[in-house]
Motif scaffolding. Structure first.
Motif, PDB file in Angstrom:
ATOM      1  N   ASP A  88       0.825  -1.204   0.000  1.00  0.00           N
ATOM      2  CA  ASP A  88       0.000   0.000   0.000  1.00  0.00           C
ATOM      3  C   ASP A  88       0.862   1.257   0.000  1.00  0.00           C
ATOM      4  O   ASP A  88       0.511   2.267  -0.628  1.00  0.00           O
ATOM      5  CB  ASP A  88      -0.932   0.018   1.209  1.00  0.00           C
ATOM      6  N   TYR A  89       1.995   1.207   0.696  1.00  0.00           N
ATOM      7  CA  TYR A  89       2.924   2.338   0.669  1.00  0.00           C
ATOM      8  C   TYR A  89       3.420   2.562  -0.749  1.00  0.00           C
ATOM      9  O   TYR A  89       3.463   3.702  -1.238  1.00  0.00           O
ATOM     10  CB  TYR A  89       4.111   2.071   1.597  1.00  0.00           C
ATOM     11  N   PHE A  90       3.803   1.480  -1.426  1.00  0.00           N
ATOM     12  CA  PHE A  90       4.331   1.591  -2.787  1.00  0.00           C
ATOM     13  C   PHE A  90       3.277   2.136  -3.743  1.00  0.00           C
ATOM     14  O   PHE A  90       3.544   3.072  -4.516  1.00  0.00           O
ATOM     15  CB  PHE A  90       4.815   0.217  -3.264  1.00  0.00           C
ATOM     16  N   MET A 119      10.091  10.988 -14.185  1.00  0.00           N
ATOM     17  CA  MET A 119      11.274  10.120 -14.325  1.00  0.00           C
ATOM     18  C   MET A 119      12.298  10.445 -13.249  1.00  0.00           C
ATOM     19  O   MET A 119      12.906   9.531 -12.658  1.00  0.00           O
ATOM     20  CB  MET A 119      11.876  10.317 -15.723  1.00  0.00           C
ATOM     21  N   TYR A 120      12.500  11.715 -12.964  1.00  0.00           N
ATOM     22  CA  TYR A 120      13.468  12.110 -11.933  1.00  0.00           C
ATOM     23  C   TYR A 120      13.005  11.671 -10.551  1.00  0.00           C
ATOM     24  O   TYR A 120      13.816  11.267  -9.715  1.00  0.00           O
ATOM     25  CB  TYR A 120      13.704  13.619 -11.972  1.00  0.00           C
ATOM     26  N   TYR A 121      11.708  11.747 -10.302  1.00  0.00           N
ATOM     27  CA  TYR A 121      11.172  11.268  -9.024  1.00  0.00           C
ATOM     28  C   TYR A 121      11.454   9.777  -8.866  1.00  0.00           C
ATOM     29  O   TYR A 121      11.922   9.330  -7.810  1.00  0.00           O
ATOM     30  CB  TYR A 121       9.674  11.537  -8.964  1.00  0.00           C
ATOM     31  N   LEU A 122      11.173   9.009  -9.910  1.00  0.00           N
ATOM     32  CA  LEU A 122      11.383   7.563  -9.848  1.00  0.00           C
ATOM     33  C   LEU A 122      12.846   7.216  -9.610  1.00  0.00           C
ATOM     34  O   LEU A 122      13.160   6.322  -8.816  1.00  0.00           O
ATOM     35  CB  LEU A 122      10.909   6.909 -11.142  1.00  0.00           C
ATOM     36  N   ILE A 168      11.746  -0.675  -7.881  1.00  0.00           N
ATOM     37  CA  ILE A 168      11.377   0.004  -6.623  1.00  0.00           C
ATOM     38  C   ILE A 168      10.461  -0.878  -5.805  1.00  0.00           C
ATOM     39  O   ILE A 168      10.610  -0.996  -4.586  1.00  0.00           O
ATOM     40  CB  ILE A 168      10.698   1.353  -6.916  1.00  0.00           C
ATOM     41  N   ARG A 169       9.504  -1.521  -6.472  1.00  0.00           N
ATOM     42  CA  ARG A 169       8.590  -2.430  -5.769  1.00  0.00           C
ATOM     43  C   ARG A 169       9.354  -3.586  -5.129  1.00  0.00           C
ATOM     44  O   ARG A 169       9.112  -3.944  -3.972  1.00  0.00           O
ATOM     45  CB  ARG A 169       7.535  -2.955  -6.746  1.00  0.00           C
TER      46      ARG A 169
END
Length: 259
Positions: free
Chosen positions: A85-87, A173-176, A248-249
């Protein structure tokens, strides 16, 4: 008993907190822009639009926000929110933030341009962000500088929908990448974290090049020999984004919580 889904609340909370930070960033950029206008009025020079100034600086802002985003995890985990849920909530919040910032920037810019042209009689500089890339040395450092500072640009005056969409894609993209780097440092050791920085920079460079090819914008000499069609470049952009989201996940799925 079915577990209650809480990611919509996480998305709302993270979005509002990060939007508050974004208002601070946009406010600082507005103050800087006003100072530039005053200076241009005194010296009789032209000035960049507010949109152009935010376009350049927003990449770094979103990278920093992405780096911070992993530290929401201990707070939510401590309050019973699952990592999934956070992701999902964090991903939705990042998408929302990536859409809102360009819209706010272009609205303020339109108002500012009206004032400059009709009241202050100050000219606006023609944006040349895409042409600047041709003046950068074709080496690895030059490519990194280009990807971080000189992301592909579309003038809102020519196509505002494409301009906002491209702006949103750039900062998303920069956030990721920031989220990916911070998650790597959070879960693994420093060496792995440093490796994630390299992978992040490579990803930014690849997406930058693919976007430029898709829009027929100038590319660095290193990639000038490539001539990929849009049917390859556009899916390639989204494949890279999906891969980063998936990583990231994976990084946040079983990470130990540092309280």
């Amino acid at each position: 008993m079915k577990q209650t889904t809480t990611f919509p609340k996480v998305a709302k909370d993270m979005f509002l907190v990060q939007l508050y930070w974004a208002f601070g960033f946009l406010g600082i950029m507005l103050v800087i822009h006003i100072v530039k206008i005053i200076t241009a009025f005194i010296q009789g020079n032209e000035v960049d639009s507010y949109y152009n100034s935010v376009f350049v600086a927003a990449n770094i802002f979103m990278l920093v926000i992405g780096l911070i985003s992993v530290y929401f995890l201990p707070h939510y985990a401590g309050n019973g929110v699952t990592r999934k849920d956070y992701f999902k909530g964090g991903l939705l919040a990042s998408i929302g933030l990536s859409v809102v910032i360009p819209i706010i920037a272009i609205c303020i810019s339109v108002i500012g341009q009206f004032i400059l042209k009709n009241m202050a009689n100050i000219g606006l500089k023609e944006p040349n962000l895409n042409e600047v890339v041709l003046d950068i040395d074709s080496n690895i450092i030059g490519d990194i500088v280009q990807s971080v500072i000189l992301t592909p640009f579309v003038d809102p005056g020519s196509n505002w929908i494409l301009a906002i969409g491209l702006f949103s894609l750039n900062i998303f993209m920069y956030y990721l990448v920031g989220w990916f780097i911070s998650a790597s440092f959070y879960r693994y050791d420093t060496i792995t974290g440093l490796g994630s920085i390299l992978l992040g920079l490579i990803s930014l460079t690849l997406v930058d090049v693919l976007i430029r090819m898709s829009l027929n914008l100038p590319v660095a000499d290193r990639f000038s020999s490539l001539d990929l069609p849009a049917v390859i470049t556009i899916p390639g952009i989204f494949v890279i984004i999906v891969i980063i989201i998936w990583i990231i996940r994976v990084l946040t799925k079983r990470v130990s919580i540092k309280m």
